[in-house]
Design an enzyme around this catalytic site. Sequence first.
Site, PDB file in Angstrom:
ATOM      1  N   PHE A   1       0.813  -1.216   0.000  1.00  0.00           N
ATOM      2  CA  PHE A   1       0.000   0.000   0.000  1.00  0.00           C
ATOM      3  C   PHE A   1       0.849   1.270   0.000  1.00  0.00           C
ATOM      4  CE2 PHE A   1       0.837   0.056   4.528  1.00  0.00           C
ATOM      5  CZ  PHE A   1       0.650   1.373   4.932  1.00  0.00           C
ATOM      6  N   LYS A   2       2.098   1.168   0.437  1.00  0.00           N
ATOM      7  CA  LYS A   2       2.956   2.353   0.496  1.00  0.00           C
ATOM      8  C   LYS A   2       3.173   2.967  -0.893  1.00  0.00           C
ATOM      9  CE  LYS A   2       3.656   1.315   4.862  1.00  0.00           C
ATOM     10  NZ  LYS A   2       4.921   1.094   5.536  1.00  0.00           N
ATOM     11  N   ASP A   3       3.012   2.169  -1.945  1.00  0.00           N
ATOM     12  CA  ASP A   3       3.204   2.684  -3.308  1.00  0.00           C
ATOM     13  C   ASP A   3       2.232   3.819  -3.624  1.00  0.00           C
ATOM     14  OD1 ASP A   3       5.293   0.963  -4.191  1.00  0.00           O
ATOM     15  OD2 ASP A   3       3.849  -0.639  -4.547  1.00  0.00           O
TER      16      ASP A   3
END
Length: 511
Positions: free
Chosen positions: A114-116
């Site tokens: 999800f950090k993308d």
Amino acid sequence: MKYFSTRGGSVELTFEETVLAGLASDGGLYIPASIPQLPVNWQKAWANKSFPELSIEILSLFISADEISQTDLAALVHATYNDSAWRHPDITPLQPLTTNKYILELFHGPTYAFKDVALQLLGNLFSYFLQRRNKAKSPGEERETLTVVGATSGDTGSAAIYGLRGKPDVSIFILHPKGRVSPVQEAQMTTVTDENVHNLAVKGTFDDCQDIVKALFADTAFNAKHHLGAVNSINWARILAQTVYYFLSYFAIRRTLPADAELQFIVPTGNFGDILAGYYAKRMGLPMAKLVIATNANDILTRFWKTGRYEKVDPNSSSPVVGGVVETLSPAMDILVSSNFERLLWYLAFENVQNTNPGGDSREKACQTVKGWMDNVKSIGRIVVPDSVLELARRDFTAERVDDNQIRQTIREYYTSAQSYTADPHTAVGLHVAGVLSPPPNTIQVILSTAHPAKFSEAVTSALDGVPGFDFDSVLPEAFKSLLTMERRVIEVERPDVELVKGVVERFAVV
């Protein structure tokens, strides 16, 4: 829109200054001077917008057109969220599990986490601001550079590296706790050999790494020399970018479900950034039930919501862990102190001041309250908030804890269900918590899935050991199959020492 520090509200920064600074010089985190409300017709006007289109609408509420024009903002967003970088056209698609339970998949970006969603945008923002500043310089004038320093418990590192690799005028240094990230996570970081990328394996915990990063930002001379930039969720731009998928999932569900359905977001979290984005969406006006905090055995947040005590070590634990951090099957959440919690504490303190001590400068009173609290967390490892503050926290959130056995059971339960779903261990934390809640019948649960299961082979294979037909290769993306044998570059740091890390930055940073 201006931004100020949670620990001292007198100085206000632009969005550009906030993004490039990352952490405030007083150790606080930047928050917007006000939370904008949604346009009157937002539900109708935004109902069919794509992820990039929603991003432009939401970001423009927090970024003045004088700083980034609408044309430039649209170009930045479309350069970030497109088919070349994302494996799903919806960017963050919803997957139905049952009629009232959905998975919000946030792992379709370059590093399968999800950090993308935020870090691909943050990398482009860094480049945009640096290019604009350098373009305005006179011939022969020294170019501006940025030294990005971050700590990772697993996924932030690779996402930040993929967002910044090869960017001109940027050096990136990522600290990870040696041996405390998954093999795939480590490989994703250390196999990136671009000259501006530097991985540091620190013999310690994630909190040790995070403390080093904060100490570097607090060192005025070092910060001024290297122009430090932050990629951890202490950087406001990350929180802002993540608000978008709450809106996207709201509209996706509204298109197919009754109008009286109420959304309940369940968020696996360690550093409190992902769920804080949901809080901002809620404060802006997005309808939802209480946000649900799902923690693993490192349960400082759950304990706070149960007791009002925010303390590093659980006083009721029969076997306190050295360093305070428990190693679990969900390592990205193995965090002792949740950095972004400070942002929520400011809003709680501000509202409490307005309720109990009106008059004067409420903003500055809240800042001083938060500074006192955070000083106590640092010096004695705990704070106890007034009951009135805890009541405010419980108005918008609830929290539950999940252990490793429950993680394994949940992965197995959902894989073997009629609607078979392979969950990573962090998503399993959220799924387990969703199962123990008793929401009203009209509630639609949305569990945020933060990473692809292939990033955590040990947890998934141990949970599904002996299950007929399970083959880990079936969930392994092609991109991962050669990852573990690729060339790596990593610098080992023998102990969590700020001076040792400074030496590495001094040696390799572009200045």
